[in-house]
Design a protein around this motif. Structure first.
Motif: not given
Length: 345
Positions: A205-212, A217-219
């Protein structure tokens, strides 16, 4: 039979004729309500002499008690009848076999991750796992990411207390795994001998400030690394092309390596693929970033970049799952909707 006995008999008959609780309450009002017949008899006592009032009052109270007893009995009968009807409607046949719980299944992302591990495992790659709360050194600095790189911005990275962050990729495992590998073989290296190749993938799992629809945010990402004395860009192409063909179970595709830039590889390339048939026919789809490991990253592993060389790649596991299963919205994987997930049992 006097008037009060007739009144009691009439009340008993009306109560017995009531088929529902509502009908019974209406009958009660006719006899015991404020304007009921018993109330009328009680009011009439005021016009009697003291001696007659005492005798008549006792008779009226006795009639009232008999009517109330009949009312209570009928209420109990209706309640029991209602309960019996409910029991019959909801009858449980204890002779039937019990209902089993439905069988679960692996999440499509988990299936995809296991498939990736199996394919690369067949090529001799180890599988490594590491912390999701990572130090800046492993996530950025050791991977040759400059201080002013946009990826370090709060707009892209979740920072936590103590100078740590939620890892933005699984690439930190390049350094963690390589450093441990080098330590294990340090005596051989110091003696001028050859160290076994570093060959590893790191899914997680990895995390970035992104969502669509195509970002979360978690991918999930899988990082791949192969470092040795004679590892070339040709090996990268061979390994990754073989992986894609095995993963999608087809040779009917085109694959291209498009020049790009990453701070931790040089030269770098985006890997695109295009199916020749099917619903995605004719569309180039980006599936991975890759490149030859940057010399500074090799140094940060504790190796001499004049002697050791290698390649790395990073692929989105969720993206691969979407392409394999024909899912067009990433959020479906994480909504927890069993109607969607049960299709992958």
């Amino acid at each position: 039979m006097n008037e009060l006995d007739q009144l009691v008999a009439a009340a008993q008959a009306d109560f017995a004729a009531a088929a529902t609780p509502a009908q019974l309450e209406n009958a009660k009002a006719r006899y015991l309500g404020k304007a009921g017949r018993i109330t009328e008899h009680l009011k009439a006592l005021a016009a009697l002499s003291p001696e007659d009032k005492k005798a008549q009052g006792a008779a009226v109270n006795a009639a009232k008690q008999r009517i109330e007893a009949a009312l209570t009995a009928r209420r109990q009968q209706l309640a029991e009848a209602e309960l019996q009807a409910q029991l019959e409607a909801e009858a449980l046949d204890v002779t039937l076999p019990g209902r089993r719980r439905g069988m679960g299944g692996l999440h499509p992302v988990t299936r995809t991750m296991e498939r990736i591990e199996q394919i690369f495992g067949s090529m001799g790659f180890d599988v490594a796992d590491g912390p999701e709360i990572e130090a800046d050194w492993f996530n950025f600095t050791a991977l040759n990411t400059p201080e002013d790189h946009p990826a370090r911005s709060m707009h892209d990275t979740f920072y936590v207390e103590g100078g740590h962050l939620l890892r933005t990729h699984t690439s930190p495992m390049q350094i963690r795994y390589a450093v441990q590998h080098v330590k294990k073989h340090r005596a051989v290296l110091d003696a001028g001998g050859s160290m076994p190749d570093i060959r590893v993938i790191a899914p997680g799992r990895t995390y970035r400030v992104d969502s669509d629809a195509t970002h979360s945010p978690m991918f999930h990402q899988v990082e791949g690394l192969w470092v040795g004395e004679n590892v070339s860009f040709k090996d990268l192409k061979s390994v990754y092309v073989s992986f894609l063909r095995e993963f999608f179970e087809t040779d009917d595709m085109r694959i291209r390596f498009r020049p790009s830039y990453f701070p931790f590889t040089e030269p770098s390339a985006e890997i695109d693929m295009m199916f020749n048939t099917g619903p995605l026919k004719g569309r180039w789809l980006e599936v991975s970033g890759s490149g030859q490991v940057h010399p500074q990253v090799i140094r940060n592993m504790g190796l001499d970049p004049e002697r050791y060389i290698g390649f790395a790649f990073g692929s989105g596991i969720d993206r691969l799952a979407m392409l394999r299963y024909g899912v067009n919205d990433l959020r479906l994987f994480f909504d927890g909707d069993l109607r969607f997930l049960s299709q992958f049992k």
